[in-house]
Design an enzyme around this catalytic site. Structure first.
Site, PDB file in Angstrom:
ATOM      1  N   HIS A  17     143.267  50.641  48.489  1.00 36.29           N
ATOM      2  CA  HIS A  17     144.284  50.124  47.570  1.00 36.29           C
ATOM      3  C   HIS A  17     143.745  50.050  46.134  1.00 36.29           C
ATOM      4  O   HIS A  17     144.410  50.453  45.177  1.00 36.29           O
ATOM      5  CB  HIS A  17     144.733  48.744  48.048  1.00 36.29           C
ATOM      6  CG  HIS A  17     145.605  48.076  47.068  1.00 36.29           C
ATOM      7  ND1 HIS A  17     146.910  48.454  46.889  1.00 36.29           N
ATOM      8  CD2 HIS A  17     145.352  47.134  46.145  1.00 36.29           C
ATOM      9  CE1 HIS A  17     147.418  47.741  45.919  1.00 36.29           C
ATOM     10  NE2 HIS A  17     146.501  46.923  45.448  1.00 36.29           N
ATOM     11  N   CYS A  32     147.925  67.644  47.598  1.00 38.13           N
ATOM     12  CA  CYS A  32     148.742  66.484  47.206  1.00 38.13           C
ATOM     13  C   CYS A  32     148.081  65.168  47.583  1.00 38.13           C
ATOM     14  O   CYS A  32     148.680  64.118  47.435  1.00 38.13           O
ATOM     15  CB  CYS A  32     150.147  66.588  47.792  1.00 38.13           C
ATOM     16  SG  CYS A  32     150.157  66.554  49.577  1.00 38.13           S
TER      17      CYS A  32
HETATM   18  C1  PEP Z   1     147.393  62.867  52.440  1.00 41.77           C
HETATM   19  O1  PEP Z   1     147.164  62.547  53.607  1.00 41.77           O
HETATM   20  O2  PEP Z   1     146.521  63.314  51.653  1.00 41.77           O
HETATM   21  C2  PEP Z   1     148.749  62.704  51.898  1.00 41.77           C
HETATM   22  C3  PEP Z   1     149.047  63.157  50.703  1.00 41.77           C
HETATM   23  O3  PEP Z   1     149.634  62.007  52.669  1.00 41.77           O
HETATM   24  P1  PEP Z   1     149.632  60.393  52.730  1.00 41.77           P
HETATM   25  O4  PEP Z   1     148.592  59.888  51.789  1.00 41.77           O
HETATM   26  O5  PEP Z   1     151.000  59.955  52.382  1.00 41.77           O
HETATM   27  O6  PEP Z   1     149.287  60.184  54.170  1.00 41.77           O
END
Ligand code: PEP
Ligand code: MG
Length: 565
Positions: free
Chosen positions: A199, A497
């Site tokens: 966090h 991402c």
């Molecule tokens: C990830 O796992 O890197 C991702 C972008 O999805 P989340 O953080 O929402 O699990």
């Protein structure tokens, strides 16, 4: 790892942690008040109550005071910060917690012990649920400390209001601690625990302030002591030469001001384009992101709009939300929507399977559609309707894809609705099969948060495994390289991402590996874009080779810094 040398005049500490947001800051330490003084707790032990009901009334008054404090703070802010504070107020007033405290008091436990038993009961349940719910354990312990403070008559723990620009130091920070942070006064964050996806790390990226987590020995730093924080190397120093430290911080401030002027679109110094995109959660975050120099959205986490919903929203309601996000981005920009990633760290009442022993390895993401295909079909119908009504180019990807068959059947459903299908690469099996995945979908997006968790077998929210939950791990980078290479060969886009995309140094490595887009919190876009504009593709390739050849994340960072000069 810490090196401690004591001089006659001052204590010098050189501590190492995991770097999260780069930048150099030299400022006095502001210690978050963590523990309640033992003397106050011991004194309270001699306080007696007439009966269990009287003790319960004292508990209720203290819990209400804590909840009211959160509510009052929530009224000063808006958006996500207000939600976080309201959630903490709700937790302090929680009836379940009250009933365990009541039961323990009736069984003869003293009040502070009964409170502790209640908190540990729910902390155990949250930990078992994993992920985001496990992260709420920090909130629960925060609430226990605050209620205890009221009972024993001392000031509530937490982040004191800074009176001058400071470096905030804490063992760990709860969302309620960070919701009100003012980046003008809190110049950097240093925590003893926490990893790159914790966090604290996410908040630091949103605020754009230097941050180092998992710093062993951070507890030795005294309140008010001048601290030099280097968010690029993860080194935190006390007793630094003041002149030298001030010069480094001033140079860095100038550098960051220059980065903030970057306007995009992103290209390397030799003109190779890299798409920079935003991660968004809902309509307000999409509207904010639309003002950043991004070419669209690389990750719309659709499930985040439904965290508090007991029942599945209708197709019409979903269409309205999705259309709101899509229309924030007009012509020429595209939005990548991710279908529901419910389960594990994002429990959603109407979708998640209850009572799983190991939710991170259970029925989450796309797997929820195996026995509930209608859930996915209805969401895809809503996304298609939103795309049609907004006219915005919409790509749709599935989370937690592990096999080719999953990718194939998902792609068929998305294509049938006239949308562009892709899958997230979050499971090592999918990375290993990337080339074949690209035979059935149009793009890949690597979720480095989960890919790191599953490659390193280390819970992304674990506070003691920062060195493992680090996307700079060469094994993780090898899987990224393999996936990016598959995209280069197939001439199809492969983006990132996860949080890794927001790290300017790592961005050079990722581009060097063949990644075509980077999606991140809007606050991270300018530093990443500016960094890419200073390096050529040849530099990026050299950086990628150096990172892959390193033995661990620290060595990889150092080698890349050297490769980029
Ligand atoms: C990830 O796992 O890197 C991702 C972008 O999805 P989340 O953080 O929402 O699990
Ligand atoms: Mg993920």
């Amino acid at each position: 790892m810490s090196v401690v040398t004591q001089t006659a005049r001052e204590k010098k500490l050189t501590l190492h942690g995991t770097p999260v947001v780069s930048g150099v800051v030299y400022a006095p330490a502001l210690l978050a008040r963590g523990e309640i003084p033992t003397a106050a707790i011991e004194a309270f032990a001699s306080v007696t109550f007439a009966d269990a009901e009287a003790a319960l009334a004292a508990y209720e008054a203290a819990a209400a005071a804590v909840a009211d404090g959160f509510t009052a703070k929530a009224l000063q802010v808006s958006g996500a910060a207000a939600e976080v504070l309201s959630a903490s107020a709700g937790l302090a007033r929680d009836k379940g917690l009250r009933s365990v405290v009541r039961r323990q008091l009736a069984a003869g436990e003293p009040l502070l012990r009964a409170l502790h038993t209640g908190v540990e009961h729910f902390a155990g349940l949250f930990t078992q649920m994993g992920g985001l719910m496990a992260e709420r354990v920090t909130d629960l312990h925060d609430i226990e400390r605050r209620i205890t403070a009221h009972l024993v008559g001392v000031a509530e723990p937490g982040v004191p209001v800074p009176t001058e620009p400071s470096v905030l130091l804490a063992k760990d920070l709860a969302p309620s601690d960070t919701a009100l942070l003012d980046p003008e006064l809190v110049l950097a964050l240093v925590t003893g625990k926490g990893g790159p996806t914790s966090h604290t790390a996410i908040i630091a990226r949103q605020l754009g302030i230097p941050c180092v987590v998992g710093v062993a020995g951070a507890g030795e730093i005294q309140d008010g002591e001048l601290v030099l924080v280097d968010g690029a190397t993860g080194v935190v120093t006390t007793g630094a030469d003041p002149e030298d430290a001030r010069r480094r911080a001033a140079d860095d401030a100038r550098e960051r001001a220059e980065l903030a002027r970057w306007t995009g679109p992103a290209t390397t110094a030799d003109g190779v384009g890299v798409k920079l995109l935003a991660n968004v959660a809902d309509v307000p975050t999409a509207q904010t992101a639309a003002g950043a120099p991004v070419e669209g959205v690389g990750l719309f986490r659709t499930e985040l709009s439904f965290l508090n919903r007991a029942d599945e929203p209708s197709v019409e309601e979903q269409t309205g939300i999705y259309a709101g996000v899509l229309s924030a981005f007009g012509a020429g920009r595209h939005v990548v929507a991710r279908t529901l990633d419910a389960g594990s760290d994002k429990p959603i009442a109407f979708a998640t399977h209850k009572g799983e022993d190991n939710p991170a390895l259970g029925v989450r993401g796309l797997r929820l559609s195996f026995d509930n295909p209608g859930l996915l079909d209805r969401q895809l119908d809503a996304l298609a309707a939103a795309a049609a009504s907004s006219g915005v180019e919409t790509w749709v990807m599935a989370p937690m894809v592990a096999t080719l068959a999953e990718a194939e059947s998902f792609a068929a459903k998305v294509r049938a609705r006239g949308l562009k299908p892709g899958v997230m690469i979050e499971v090592p099996s999918a990375a290993l099969q990337a080339a074949r995945m690209l035979e059935v979908v149009d793009f890949l997006s690597i979720g480095t948060n989960d890919l790191t968790q599953y490659t390193m077998a280390a819970d992304r929210m674990a506070t003691d495994l920062a060195h493992l939950t680090d996307a700079w791990q060469p094994a993780v980078l090898q899987l990224v390289a393999m996936t990016a290479q598959a995209g280069v060969t197939a001439r199809k886009p492969v983006g990132i991402c996860g949080e890794a995309a927001a790290d300017p140094l790592l961005a050079c490595v990722l581009v060097g590996l063949g990644i075509t887009s980077l999606s991140m919190a809007p606050a991270a876009v300018r530093p990443v874009g500016a960094q890419l504009s200073r390096v050529t593709m040849a530099d990026c390739r050299r950086a990628a080779e150096a990172a892959l050849a390193a033995i661990d994340p620290d060595a990889a960072r150092a080698a890349v810094r050297e490769a980029l000069g």
